[in-house]
Design a protein around this motif. Structure first.
Motif, PDB file in Angstrom:
ATOM      1  N   THR A  46       6.929  18.436  16.155  1.00  0.00           N
ATOM      2  CA  THR A  46       6.645  19.732  15.540  1.00  0.00           C
ATOM      3  C   THR A  46       7.724  20.155  14.560  1.00  0.00           C
ATOM      4  OG1 THR A  46       5.470  20.396  17.528  1.00  0.00           O
ATOM      5  CG2 THR A  46       6.117  22.156  16.038  1.00  0.00           C
ATOM      6  N   TYR A  47       9.005  19.971  14.930  1.00  0.00           N
ATOM      7  CA  TYR A  47      10.082  20.444  14.059  1.00  0.00           C
ATOM      8  C   TYR A  47      10.082  19.733  12.705  1.00  0.00           C
ATOM      9  CZ  TYR A  47      13.022  16.339  14.999  1.00  0.00           C
ATOM     10  OH  TYR A  47      13.520  15.058  15.067  1.00  0.00           O
ATOM     11  N   THR A  50       7.364  21.546  10.736  1.00  0.00           N
ATOM     12  CA  THR A  50       7.842  22.901  10.459  1.00  0.00           C
ATOM     13  C   THR A  50       8.919  22.900   9.384  1.00  0.00           C
ATOM     14  OG1 THR A  50       7.328  23.547  12.723  1.00  0.00           O
ATOM     15  CG2 THR A  50       8.821  24.980  11.509  1.00  0.00           C
ATOM     16  N   ASN A  51       9.878  21.977   9.478  1.00  0.00           N
ATOM     17  CA  ASN A  51      10.935  21.906   8.467  1.00  0.00           C
ATOM     18  C   ASN A  51      10.359  21.623   7.091  1.00  0.00           C
ATOM     19  OD1 ASN A  51      12.912  22.426  10.355  1.00  0.00           O
ATOM     20  ND2 ASN A  51      13.565  20.303  10.553  1.00  0.00           N
ATOM     21  N   THR A  53       7.241  22.190   5.960  1.00  0.00           N
ATOM     22  CA  THR A  53       6.434  23.300   5.440  1.00  0.00           C
ATOM     23  C   THR A  53       7.316  24.492   5.055  1.00  0.00           C
ATOM     24  OG1 THR A  53       5.924  24.044   7.691  1.00  0.00           O
ATOM     25  CG2 THR A  53       4.298  22.625   6.595  1.00  0.00           C
ATOM     26  N   ARG A  54       8.383  24.739   5.788  1.00  0.00           N
ATOM     27  CA  ARG A  54       9.301  25.826   5.412  1.00  0.00           C
ATOM     28  C   ARG A  54      10.011  25.509   4.106  1.00  0.00           C
ATOM     29  NH1 ARG A  54      11.969  27.158  11.200  1.00  0.00           N
ATOM     30  NH2 ARG A  54      10.308  28.487  11.949  1.00  0.00           N
TER      31      ARG A  54
END
Length: 138
Positions: A46-47, A50-51, A53-54
């Protein structure tokens, strides 16, 4: 959300397909004009998603979380009831996963061509400081 040309569609990008785009944020913004939901699925933790997309300021409606791609596609299909569910990927493995999850598969190259999205490295901007053709410097 049906603004004229919009389609009742859920669009999922495999993370590697998203990474292959020159401007993933612009692609998501464009896709929002003609889809109901758009998100990212990946086998990666997940990270990692998330990283990415951020960093690219991508606002996604869903992501795979700790699940695998096929399980994520199954869950998204149950959660987002649209007429079409389209998975954009880059490999035969992606195609097989889409078919197993009863999603339409669209290779990134076809999606990019149809939607006029630039692929990363397609038109590299020239860096004037890296040009070897300049001899007018002292």
């Amino acid at each position: 959300m049906d603004g004229g040309g919009s389609t009742d569609m859920t669009l999922a990008f495999e993370l590697e397909a998203l990474k292959s785009l020159a401007d993933p944020n612009a692609v998501f913004n464009d896709a929002r004009q003609w889809t109901e939901y758009v998100g990212v699925v990946s086998e990666k933790p997940t990270y990692v998603v998330t990283n990415f997309t951020r960093k690219h300021r991508i606002r996604q409606d869903f992501f795979s979380g700790p699940r695998g791609v096929e399980e994520s596609l199954d869950n998204v299909k149950q959660q987002f009831d649209t007429d079409r569910h389209v998975f954009v990927g880059t490999s035969e493995e992606d195609r097989a996963v889409a078919e197993d999850a009863s999603w339409e598969y669209l290779p990134l190259s076809q999606a990019a061509e149809a939607a006029n999205w630039a692929l990363a490295g397609e038109s590299p901007e020239e860096d004037p400081f890296e040009s070897e053709g300049r001899d007018d410097w002292p």
